[in-house]
Enzyme design. Structure first.
Site, PDB file in Angstrom:
ATOM      1  N   ASP A 264       4.638  -1.679   6.240  1.00  0.00           N
ATOM      2  CA  ASP A 264       3.307  -1.395   5.700  1.00  0.00           C
ATOM      3  C   ASP A 264       2.245  -2.074   6.552  1.00  0.00           C
ATOM      4  O   ASP A 264       2.235  -3.290   6.718  1.00  0.00           O
ATOM      5  CB  ASP A 264       3.217  -1.888   4.253  1.00  0.00           C
ATOM      6  CG  ASP A 264       2.011  -1.339   3.517  1.00  0.00           C
ATOM      7  OD1 ASP A 264       0.929  -1.196   4.137  1.00  0.00           O
ATOM      8  OD2 ASP A 264       2.119  -1.069   2.309  1.00  0.00           O
TER       9      ASP A 264
ATOM     10  N   HIS B 222       2.526   2.601   4.908  1.00  0.00           N
ATOM     11  CA  HIS B 222       1.717   2.387   3.709  1.00  0.00           C
ATOM     12  C   HIS B 222       1.830   3.585   2.767  1.00  0.00           C
ATOM     13  O   HIS B 222       1.305   4.657   3.059  1.00  0.00           O
ATOM     14  CB  HIS B 222       0.260   2.143   4.095  1.00  0.00           C
ATOM     15  CG  HIS B 222      -0.611   1.732   2.957  1.00  0.00           C
ATOM     16  ND1 HIS B 222      -0.330   0.636   2.168  1.00  0.00           N
ATOM     17  CD2 HIS B 222      -1.754   2.275   2.455  1.00  0.00           C
ATOM     18  CE1 HIS B 222      -1.270   0.517   1.253  1.00  0.00           C
ATOM     19  NE2 HIS B 222      -2.134   1.503   1.390  1.00  0.00           N
TER      20      HIS B 222
ATOM     21  N   SER C  12      -1.193   1.649  -3.415  1.00  0.00           N
ATOM     22  CA  SER C  12      -2.203   0.845  -2.740  1.00  0.00           C
ATOM     23  C   SER C  12      -3.205   0.306  -3.768  1.00  0.00           C
ATOM     24  O   SER C  12      -2.820  -0.437  -4.660  1.00  0.00           O
ATOM     25  CB  SER C  12      -2.882   1.653  -1.637  1.00  0.00           C
ATOM     26  OG  SER C  12      -3.667   0.837  -0.813  1.00  0.00           O
TER      27      SER C  12
END
Length: 536
Positions: free
Chosen positions: A399, A439, A173
């Site tokens: 995601d 994610h 991320s």
């Protein structure tokens, strides 16, 4: 040299001699030792536990690095006795502020001298650490990982008496953004960089949540075009049901959502797709149509891909709270509020209630701390490429935070910036898409590929280059063995430690994608082959 309790205690004086470094403590821990973390701020607490566990016999060192006259970074070093000769730095998530203990546990357990950083401040939520703190913004934007790399290498040399043979980075991320930015700004820091769900072009990633929520009609919760969180859950469930079988396997997964479009009018009341409690009015149909459009800036140029079909919408659809028995608008995605309040507008009273494209463009033009260099204003990793560095990326197709097309866009724009063919790109940059992964981890797909989680799969069969993407990167950097495919695993109940394998699947190097061979058990990796994908 023998390592252990005595060595760990004796090195404190040596570490204090490193410029700009002060040691807070050094503790020797045996494998499995419970580590209390009483000072962990609430937003950094994972699963309600202020603790971690040593994953090797190791020396744990906590130290501060002075990065400017008004800023410091705290880093942790986990230095295992049975060191594999490698250095591993790790990044942050969200707006930083939390040492990645999952990555520390993962890396140290594999024998890496592993380091984590708080990114220059403490806390995953809040704006105060950025308000009137330009140097903290700089640390988070571009400097924290470089400081971790420089100091970490000195710590390794001091403790072990020699430099690491190879230097690696792992982050997901925001951590993915930090890794790509390292390749641009500090190409000598790492030999191999692992980037999960990379949040490059970070300001557009975060701003997209503000744009999408306003497309809903928010904060006017009584607007006829507003679509509730309950309706969104039903819409996403229906999307998956409709699109899932098109890849030949009905498994609750949309393999590549970029290949598909759905006319939202099928979710209108009267079609029978959604029941009467969640079906859409005409105005709401238009809202859903708008949600799945890409983002444009004030000049009309597309700056961010569309939100993925089948991905959880909570990042923009969970946008209310109860105050004194009344439902009021409040964006659950706090990253936008905190960053714009503290680092963009430097105002403790700013709110996203009236967020517009102008707010997005202002932040991008300002680019506080150089945060949008990575994948925003630059894709120039030419120096990293020239020195032989390797970039390895992975991204879930479900995601909910960083839309999956960002990774392929970054791959393609990197190729354009460096004037490289696909084969030349694959010599140093490879991307794996993981269908059904959310994610960084989790989801319906065979998502476990060795990324750091609370637990690591037990058993040697999961600690090889086919099942562990970090080890795949090591083999590529050190032996020239580029990863051709990965085997992802779905464990029952997502219980990795001593868990039961529910399914496995082969994952492929972009632009290839895994396809069922039409014959074998779809829950076995060998039933999936790599074929050129038709999306994007």
């Amino acid at each position: 040299m023998d390592f252990g309790l005595t060595t760990c205690q004796q090195v404190i004086t040596s570490f204090n001699s490193i410029p700009s470094v002060s040691v807070l403590n050094a503790t020797y821990l045996t494998n499995g030792t419970y580590i209390a973390l009483p000072d962990l701020v609430p937003s950094c607490v994972s699963n309600g536990s202020k603790s971690a566990n040593a994953t090797n016999d190791l020396c744990r060192i906590v130290l501060n690095i002075t990065t400017s006259a008004s800023s410091t970074n705290r880093i942790e070093a986990w230095l295992p006795d049975d060191w594999n000769g490698r250095f591993l730095a790790t990044g942050n998530g969200g707006i930083g502020g939390c040492i990645d203990y999952k990555n520390l546990q993962h890396g140290a357990g594999l024998g890496f001298a592993t380091f984590g950083t708080n990114g220059g401040h403490d806390g995953q939520t809040g704006f105060e650490f950025f308000l009137n703190q330009n140097e903290n913004v700089n640390d988070f934007g571009y400097r924290a990982i470089h400081a971790e790399a420089v100091t970490g290498k000195q710590v390794v040399e001091t403790y072990y008496g020699r430099n690491a043979s190879y230097n690696y980075y792992s982050g997901c991320s925001t951590g993915g953004r930090q890794g790509y930015e390292e390749a641009i700004l500090y190409p000598e820091d790492f030999d191999g960089i692992l980037m999960g769900s990379m949040g490059v072009d970070w300001l557009h990633v975060v701003a997209s949540k503000g744009i999408l929520v306003h497309r809903l009609g928010w904060p006017d919760l009584d607007s006829p075009s507003y679509v509730t969180a309950a309706q969104w859950s039903a819409i996403v469930e229906a999307q998956i049901k409709i699109l899932d079988p098109l890849d030949g396997v009905t498994d609750g997964i949309i393999d590549n959502p970029t290949l598909h479009n759905i006319d939202p009018s099928i979710f209108a009341c009267g079609t029978g797709i959604l029941n009467s409690s969640v079906c859409l009015t005409g105005a709401q149909v238009n809202t859903v149509q708008e949600i799945y459009q890409p983002l444009a800036n004030s000049s009309g140029h597309i700056v961010y891909p569309r939100f993925d079909l089948g991905a959880d919408t909570s990042v923009f659809s969970v946008n209310t709270r109860i105050a004194n028995g009344t439902t009021v608008p409040e964006l659950d995605y706090t990253v936008l509020t905190d960053y714009w309040r503290g680092a963009v507008y430097n105002s403790s009273t700013w709110t996203p209630l009236n967020f517009t494209t102008a707010d997005m463009d202002f932040a991008v033009n300002l680019n506080s701390g150089g945060i949008n260099i990575a994948g925003g204003s630059s894709h120039d990793v030419s120096a990293y490429h020239a020195r032989g560095g390797k970039l390895l990326a992975y991204h879930g197709r479900a995601d909910e935070t960083v839309t999956s097309s960002i990774s392929s866009r970054t791959f393609q724009r990197t190729a354009e910036a460096l004037h490289l063919t696909l084969d030349e790109m694959h010599d140093f940059f490879r991307l794996f898409y993981i269908p059904g992964m959310g994610h960084c981890s989790g989801g319906n797909g065979a998502w476990s590929v060795g990324q750091p989680t609370v637990d690591r799969p037990a058993g040697a069969q999961f600690n090889d280059t086919q099942h562990n993407i970090l080890l795949a990167l090591v083999a590529w950097v050190e032996d020239g063995s580029a990863p051709q495919s990965l085997v992802g695993t779905k464990f029952e109940g997502d219980q990795l430690q001593n868990g039961i394998v529910e399914a496995q699947r082969t994952h492929c190097v972009y632009p290839n994608a895994s396809r069922w061979n039409g014959e074998g058990d779809t829950k076995k990796a060998e039933s999936w082959t790599c074929m050129l994908d038709g999306g994007e």
